[in-house]
Write an enzyme that holds these catalytic residues in place. Structure first.
Site, mmCIF file in Angstrom:
data_model
loop_
_atom_site.group_PDB
_atom_site.id
_atom_site.type_symbol
_atom_site.label_atom_id
_atom_site.label_comp_id
_atom_site.label_asym_id
_atom_site.label_seq_id
_atom_site.Cartn_x
_atom_site.Cartn_y
_atom_site.Cartn_z
ATOM 1 C CG ASP A 84 46.609 30.419 48.018
ATOM 2 O OD1 ASP A 84 46.134 31.885 48.231
ATOM 3 O OD2 ASP A 84 48.032 30.841 48.632
ATOM 4 C CG ASP A 86 48.422 36.635 45.805
ATOM 5 O OD1 ASP A 86 47.878 36.259 45.177
ATOM 6 O OD2 ASP A 86 48.275 37.345 47.234
#
Length: 294
Positions: A84, A86
């Site tokens: 991922d 963020d």
């Protein structure tokens, strides 16, 4: 055979290692001698028994900076990482920072928080938040990335080290490609996947171009990349912090929740709450001497 990796950078003592061994032995596990990966930073304990029981028992160790990863010994050094972006590879939520430019951060950040906790449907939450940004000058996106985005400590070292060992690295984000492209390049990812913001006449239209990168897309990427490499999912690592990362985290050979929301932590094989991303290198058995410093 399973391996426990105890991680407490600079603060891992013989006493903590002994407590882990004693806890495993007292609950019926066949425990081997400990091995320091890096003295006072990280240590391995190999054992036979129950993975579930070991995780439950070692969670009771009281230590202010201890992270614990327990996994099968085989396929420990992963050949693929899906990450991922963020609040995982970078230290912020990009859409929240864009919202700050528009004077809408409190409203949008509240939606982000609920989506990451799994309280809102991700696609609906994304559409609502991006809709609020409609009319923003597209130039603000690049400006925001330059001014607001900081890489998470250890991000480059993690990816560069894994790549030096022959692994492939893919960044897959429910955020935006205008961030993920440059950020992925800076860290050293082989491929970046993220949502595309629609721009009309130099301004954000308030819409995301289909297809949307959501939890299903992240899981599909994990499976497709593993298939393309002709490896099993046991040879993969997935890392993220929120609810939309759960499908890929639970399907990877090692699923790591990084400084996570509770839903992701509950679903993951292990949660890294105290250390930076280099903890994932210790989890794979790599000592500092093997790291490619970013």
């Amino acid at each position: 055979m399973f391996v426990v990796t105890l991680i407490a950078a600079g603060k891992l003592t013989d006493e903590v290692v002994r407590e882990a061994i004693d806890r495993l032995a007292s609950t019926g596990h066949d425990v081997g001698a400990p091995h320091w990966i890096d003295e006072h930073d990280a240590a391995d304990i190999y054992f036979q028994g129950s993975l579930v029981s070991a995780r439950k028992e070692l969670a009771h160790i009281d230590h202010p900076t201890l992270d614990i990863v327990i996994q099968p010994q085989g396929d420990r050094a992963k050949k693929l990482i899906i990450a991922d972006m963020d609040s995982t590879m970078i230290r912020c939520e990009c859409i929240d920072e864009l919202a700050d430019y528009a004077g809408l951060k409190p409203q949008i950040a509240a939606i982000t928080e609920r989506a990451m906790k799994g309280e809102l449907d991700f696609r609906a939450a994304l559409a609502e938040r991006v809709g609020l940004l409609g009319g923003m000058a597209a130039s603000f996106v690049e400006e925001c990335r330059r001014e607001r985005v900081e890489l998470t400590p250890g991000a480059r070292t993690l990816i560069q080290t894994m790549k030096s060992k022959g692994a492939r690295a893919v960044l897959v984000s429910g955020g935006f490609m205008s961030f993920a492209g440059p950020i992925g390049d800076a860290i050293g990812f082989d491929r970046m996947i993220a949502n595309e913001l629609e721009i009309v006449d130099g301004k954000l239209s308030g819409k995301v171009i289909e297809p949307v990168v959501d939890a299903d897309a992240k899981l599909a990427t994990l499976k497709a990349e593993a298939e393309a490499l002709h490896i099993s999912l046991a040879e993969t690592l997935a890392v993220g912090d929120g609810a939309n990362d759960i499908p890929m985290i639970t399907s990877a050979g090692l699923g790591i929740a990084y400084h996570p929301h509770p839903a992701a932590a509950a679903a993951a094989d292990a949660a890294i709450r105290h250390h930076d991303l280099t903890a994932l290198l210790w989890a794979q058995g790599y000592a500092r001497r093997d790291w490619v410093l970013g």
